[in-house]
Design a protein around this motif. Structure first.
Motif, PDB file in Angstrom:
ATOM      1  N   ALA A   1      81.866   2.623  32.670  1.00 52.07           N
ATOM      2  CA  ALA A   1      83.342   1.688  32.079  1.00 52.07           C
ATOM      3  C   ALA A   1      82.393   0.546  31.500  1.00 52.07           C
ATOM      4  O   ALA A   1      83.183   0.049  30.384  1.00 52.07           O
ATOM      5  CB  ALA A   1      83.979   1.516  33.371  1.00 52.07           C
ATOM      6  N   LYS A   2      81.515  -0.311  32.179  1.00 50.03           N
ATOM      7  CA  LYS A   2      80.913  -1.234  31.381  1.00 50.03           C
ATOM      8  C   LYS A   2      80.186  -1.013  30.177  1.00 50.03           C
ATOM      9  O   LYS A   2      80.366  -1.791  29.184  1.00 50.03           O
ATOM     10  CB  LYS A   2      79.826  -1.880  32.587  1.00 50.03           C
ATOM     11  CG  LYS A   2      80.551  -2.424  33.693  1.00 50.03           C
ATOM     12  CD  LYS A   2      79.203  -3.099  34.600  1.00 50.03           C
ATOM     13  CE  LYS A   2      79.936  -3.589  35.752  1.00 50.03           C
ATOM     14  NZ  LYS A   2      78.869  -4.295  36.830  1.00 50.03           N
ATOM     15  N   PHE A   3      79.613   0.370  29.977  1.00 52.09           N
ATOM     16  CA  PHE A   3      78.726   0.644  28.716  1.00 52.09           C
ATOM     17  C   PHE A   3      79.928   0.680  27.759  1.00 52.09           C
ATOM     18  O   PHE A   3      79.611   0.309  26.624  1.00 52.09           O
ATOM     19  CB  PHE A   3      78.234   1.919  28.977  1.00 52.09           C
ATOM     20  CG  PHE A   3      77.771   2.592  27.792  1.00 52.09           C
ATOM     21  CD1 PHE A   3      76.464   2.095  27.044  1.00 52.09           C
ATOM     22  CD2 PHE A   3      78.341   3.450  27.139  1.00 52.09           C
ATOM     23  CE1 PHE A   3      76.181   2.679  25.981  1.00 52.09           C
ATOM     24  CE2 PHE A   3      77.909   4.347  25.976  1.00 52.09           C
ATOM     25  CZ  PHE A   3      76.777   3.763  25.447  1.00 52.09           C
ATOM     26  N   HIS A   4      81.146   1.311  27.820  1.00 50.02           N
ATOM     27  CA  HIS A   4      82.140   1.512  26.877  1.00 50.02           C
ATOM     28  C   HIS A   4      82.563   0.142  26.472  1.00 50.02           C
ATOM     29  O   HIS A   4      82.949   0.090  25.372  1.00 50.02           O
ATOM     30  CB  HIS A   4      83.150   2.512  27.225  1.00 50.02           C
ATOM     31  CG  HIS A   4      82.653   3.889  27.313  1.00 50.02           C
ATOM     32  ND1 HIS A   4      82.163   4.781  26.382  1.00 50.02           N
ATOM     33  CD2 HIS A   4      82.676   4.761  28.312  1.00 50.02           C
ATOM     34  CE1 HIS A   4      81.845   5.778  26.665  1.00 50.02           C
ATOM     35  NE2 HIS A   4      82.021   5.847  28.041  1.00 50.02           N
ATOM     36  N   LYS A   5      82.733  -0.649  27.466  1.00 51.19           N
ATOM     37  CA  LYS A   5      83.279  -2.057  27.123  1.00 51.19           C
ATOM     38  C   LYS A   5      82.362  -2.981  26.343  1.00 51.19           C
ATOM     39  O   LYS A   5      82.748  -3.477  25.518  1.00 51.19           O
ATOM     40  CB  LYS A   5      83.618  -2.668  28.341  1.00 51.19           C
ATOM     41  CG  LYS A   5      84.427  -4.340  28.300  1.00 51.19           C
ATOM     42  CD  LYS A   5      84.583  -4.855  29.639  1.00 51.19           C
ATOM     43  CE  LYS A   5      85.133  -6.104  29.224  1.00 51.19           C
ATOM     44  NZ  LYS A   5      85.660  -6.619  30.567  1.00 51.19           N
ATOM     45  N   ALA A   6      81.065  -2.853  26.574  1.00 49.10           N
ATOM     46  CA  ALA A   6      79.950  -3.631  25.880  1.00 49.10           C
ATOM     47  C   ALA A   6      79.943  -2.928  24.598  1.00 49.10           C
ATOM     48  O   ALA A   6      79.698  -3.825  23.612  1.00 49.10           O
ATOM     49  CB  ALA A   6      78.845  -3.480  26.739  1.00 49.10           C
ATOM     50  N   GLN A   7      79.878  -1.569  24.516  1.00 44.20           N
ATOM     51  CA  GLN A   7      79.690  -0.969  23.238  1.00 44.20           C
ATOM     52  C   GLN A   7      80.890  -1.417  22.224  1.00 44.20           C
ATOM     53  O   GLN A   7      80.913  -1.792  20.879  1.00 44.20           O
ATOM     54  CB  GLN A   7      79.757   0.457  23.355  1.00 44.20           C
ATOM     55  CG  GLN A   7      79.397   1.048  22.068  1.00 44.20           C
ATOM     56  CD  GLN A   7      79.208   2.836  22.315  1.00 44.20           C
ATOM     57  OE1 GLN A   7      79.993   3.467  22.993  1.00 44.20           O
ATOM     58  NE2 GLN A   7      78.445   3.374  21.738  1.00 44.20           N
ATOM     59  N   GLU A   8      82.262  -1.528  22.868  1.00 48.95           N
ATOM     60  CA  GLU A   8      83.301  -1.764  21.962  1.00 48.95           C
ATOM     61  C   GLU A   8      83.240  -3.024  21.288  1.00 48.95           C
ATOM     62  O   GLU A   8      83.378  -3.647  20.405  1.00 48.95           O
ATOM     63  CB  GLU A   8      84.530  -1.705  22.681  1.00 48.95           C
ATOM     64  CG  GLU A   8      85.954  -1.998  21.860  1.00 48.95           C
ATOM     65  CD  GLU A   8      87.008  -2.222  22.704  1.00 48.95           C
ATOM     66  OE1 GLU A   8      88.089  -2.462  22.428  1.00 48.95           O
ATOM     67  OE2 GLU A   8      87.012  -1.325  23.979  1.00 48.95           O
ATOM     68  N   THR A   9      82.692  -4.158  22.241  1.00 47.68           N
ATOM     69  CA  THR A   9      82.478  -5.583  22.092  1.00 47.68           C
ATOM     70  C   THR A   9      81.394  -5.791  20.689  1.00 47.68           C
ATOM     71  O   THR A   9      81.542  -6.411  19.887  1.00 47.68           O
ATOM     72  CB  THR A   9      82.165  -6.428  23.270  1.00 47.68           C
ATOM     73  OG1 THR A   9      83.016  -6.440  24.388  1.00 47.68           O
ATOM     74  CG2 THR A   9      82.060  -7.877  22.818  1.00 47.68           C
ATOM     75  N   PHE A  10      80.354  -4.783  21.093  1.00 43.22           N
ATOM     76  CA  PHE A  10      79.250  -5.038  20.107  1.00 43.22           C
ATOM     77  C   PHE A  10      79.611  -4.510  18.474  1.00 43.22           C
ATOM     78  O   PHE A  10      79.405  -5.314  17.725  1.00 43.22           O
ATOM     79  CB  PHE A  10      78.122  -4.258  20.571  1.00 43.22           C
ATOM     80  CG  PHE A  10      76.821  -4.131  19.667  1.00 43.22           C
ATOM     81  CD1 PHE A  10      76.138  -5.092  19.550  1.00 43.22           C
ATOM     82  CD2 PHE A  10      76.957  -2.746  18.817  1.00 43.22           C
ATOM     83  CE1 PHE A  10      75.169  -5.043  18.654  1.00 43.22           C
ATOM     84  CE2 PHE A  10      75.620  -2.995  17.948  1.00 43.22           C
ATOM     85  CZ  PHE A  10      74.945  -4.012  17.825  1.00 43.22           C
ATOM     86  N   TYR A  11      80.281  -3.378  18.738  1.00 45.07           N
ATOM     87  CA  TYR A  11      80.600  -2.985  17.013  1.00 45.07           C
ATOM     88  C   TYR A  11      81.742  -3.531  16.597  1.00 45.07           C
ATOM     89  O   TYR A  11      81.957  -3.926  15.249  1.00 45.07           O
ATOM     90  CB  TYR A  11      81.286  -1.471  17.539  1.00 45.07           C
ATOM     91  CG  TYR A  11      79.848  -0.712  17.663  1.00 45.07           C
ATOM     92  CD1 TYR A  11      78.700  -0.620  16.701  1.00 45.07           C
ATOM     93  CD2 TYR A  11      79.899   0.334  18.571  1.00 45.07           C
ATOM     94  CE1 TYR A  11      77.635   0.176  16.932  1.00 45.07           C
ATOM     95  CE2 TYR A  11      78.703   1.016  19.084  1.00 45.07           C
ATOM     96  CZ  TYR A  11      77.595   1.136  18.100  1.00 45.07           C
ATOM     97  OH  TYR A  11      76.630   1.924  18.239  1.00 45.07           O
TER      98      TYR A  11
END
Length: 296
Positions: A30-40
């Motif tokens: 869950a944290k990974f997908h949130k961080a990935q969305e923020t990054f992109y």
């Protein structure tokens, strides 16, 4: 039967561990997908800022601005920012980066590294702990940014410890050590020069010249505003990439740990069934032998 009890205890223990690792995997995912969305989402903005910076870089021919792009004549004072994590259980995410820094430091900076004259700033507790054990003393350890990278916090850190000292001549060059994100299972330890900013050759050879740019109201004032903003944006992008790598590495590690727990549990259950069958067979043989002795 004592052997059976021991095996049952191990099976129960592994089952509990499997539940924990599986839960940690879901949290990390869950944290990974949130961080990935923020990054992109931020990447789209930072890419445009980088385009503007590359367009105006060749126009920064004033002595006060050229420092951002000109290669220093000598590098006596160097700052190194190491991006890691505060938490463990993310496989070799921190260890591989620390090893990269320790191994490449003498090759990159020679006597400055050997004499411990490189100013090292650590974002993340684990990276600082590892390199400290190797004899490198961090100038500063920041755990808040690694825990939750917010632009205002990152910008304040960068301005105080990197941007202003470089502008004042305290540092001749600034490097960043971080894990370059490839995919959730692969993060490549990388050391990259951050300052002075290097203009790619493909841009310098581009037919579009900065001479055609029109600056309003004043070229100097605009460049003085754009350059620091672009550098802050780029540095913040590194911290976001570091967060993606951490959560991806932990998610992968917990997935592997869960799979290992399942496999080990299967082996122990097989061992338990074999031991149980052997114990039952032994009891039957003892009963039969006793019955035969009574008859005889």
């Amino acid at each position: 039967m004592a052997g059976l009890k021991e095996i049952r205890t191990r099976i129960n223990s592994i089952a509990s561990t499997q539940k924990i690792t599986s839960a940690m995997k879901m949290v990390s995912a869950a944290k990974f997908h949130k961080a990935q969305e923020t990054f992109y989402r931020f990447k789209r903005y930072s890419s445009k800022v980088d385009e503007v910076l590359l367009q105006v870089a060749s126009a920064a021919n004033d002595s006060s601005l050229a420092k951002w792009f000109a290669k220093p004549t000598e590098s006596r004072n160097i700052a190194l920012v190491v991006l890691s994590s505060n938490s463990s259980m993310c496989a070799g995410f921190n260890q591989n980066l620390a090893k990269k820094v320790i191994d490449e430091g003498p090759k990159l900076w020679g006597e400055l590294w050997k004499d411990n004259r490189i100013k090292v700033f650590c974002i993340g507790k684990k990276g600082a702990d590892i390199i400290s054990k190797k004899g490198v003393t961090p100038q500063l350890i920041d755990t808040e940014i690694a825990h939750l990278p917010l632009f205002n916090d990152v910008s304040a850190f960068f301005t105080q410890h990197i941007l202003e000292p470089f502008r004042d001549g305290t540092y001749d060059a600034v490097f960043i050590a971080y894990n370059e994100f490839k995919n959730p299972a692969v993060q490549e330890p990388t050391i990259r020069q951050f300052l002075p900013f290097t203009i790619p050759e493909v841009v310098t050879k581009d037919s579009k010249s900065s001479d055609n740019l029109i600056f309003e109201p004043n070229k100097g004032d605009i460049l003085k505003a754009i350059i620091p903003m672009a550098l802050k944006t780029s540095f913040y992008e590194y911290t976001l990439e570091n967060a993606i790598g951490e959560h991806g590495a932990r998610m992968t590690a917990m997935h592997q740990a869960t799979e290992n727990a399942i496999e080990l549990s299967k082996q122990l259950k097989l061992q338990y069934n074999k031991a149980r069958q052997a114990a039952i067979t032994k009891e039957i043989l003892e009963i039969v032998s006793g019955a035969e002795a009574l008859r005889g």
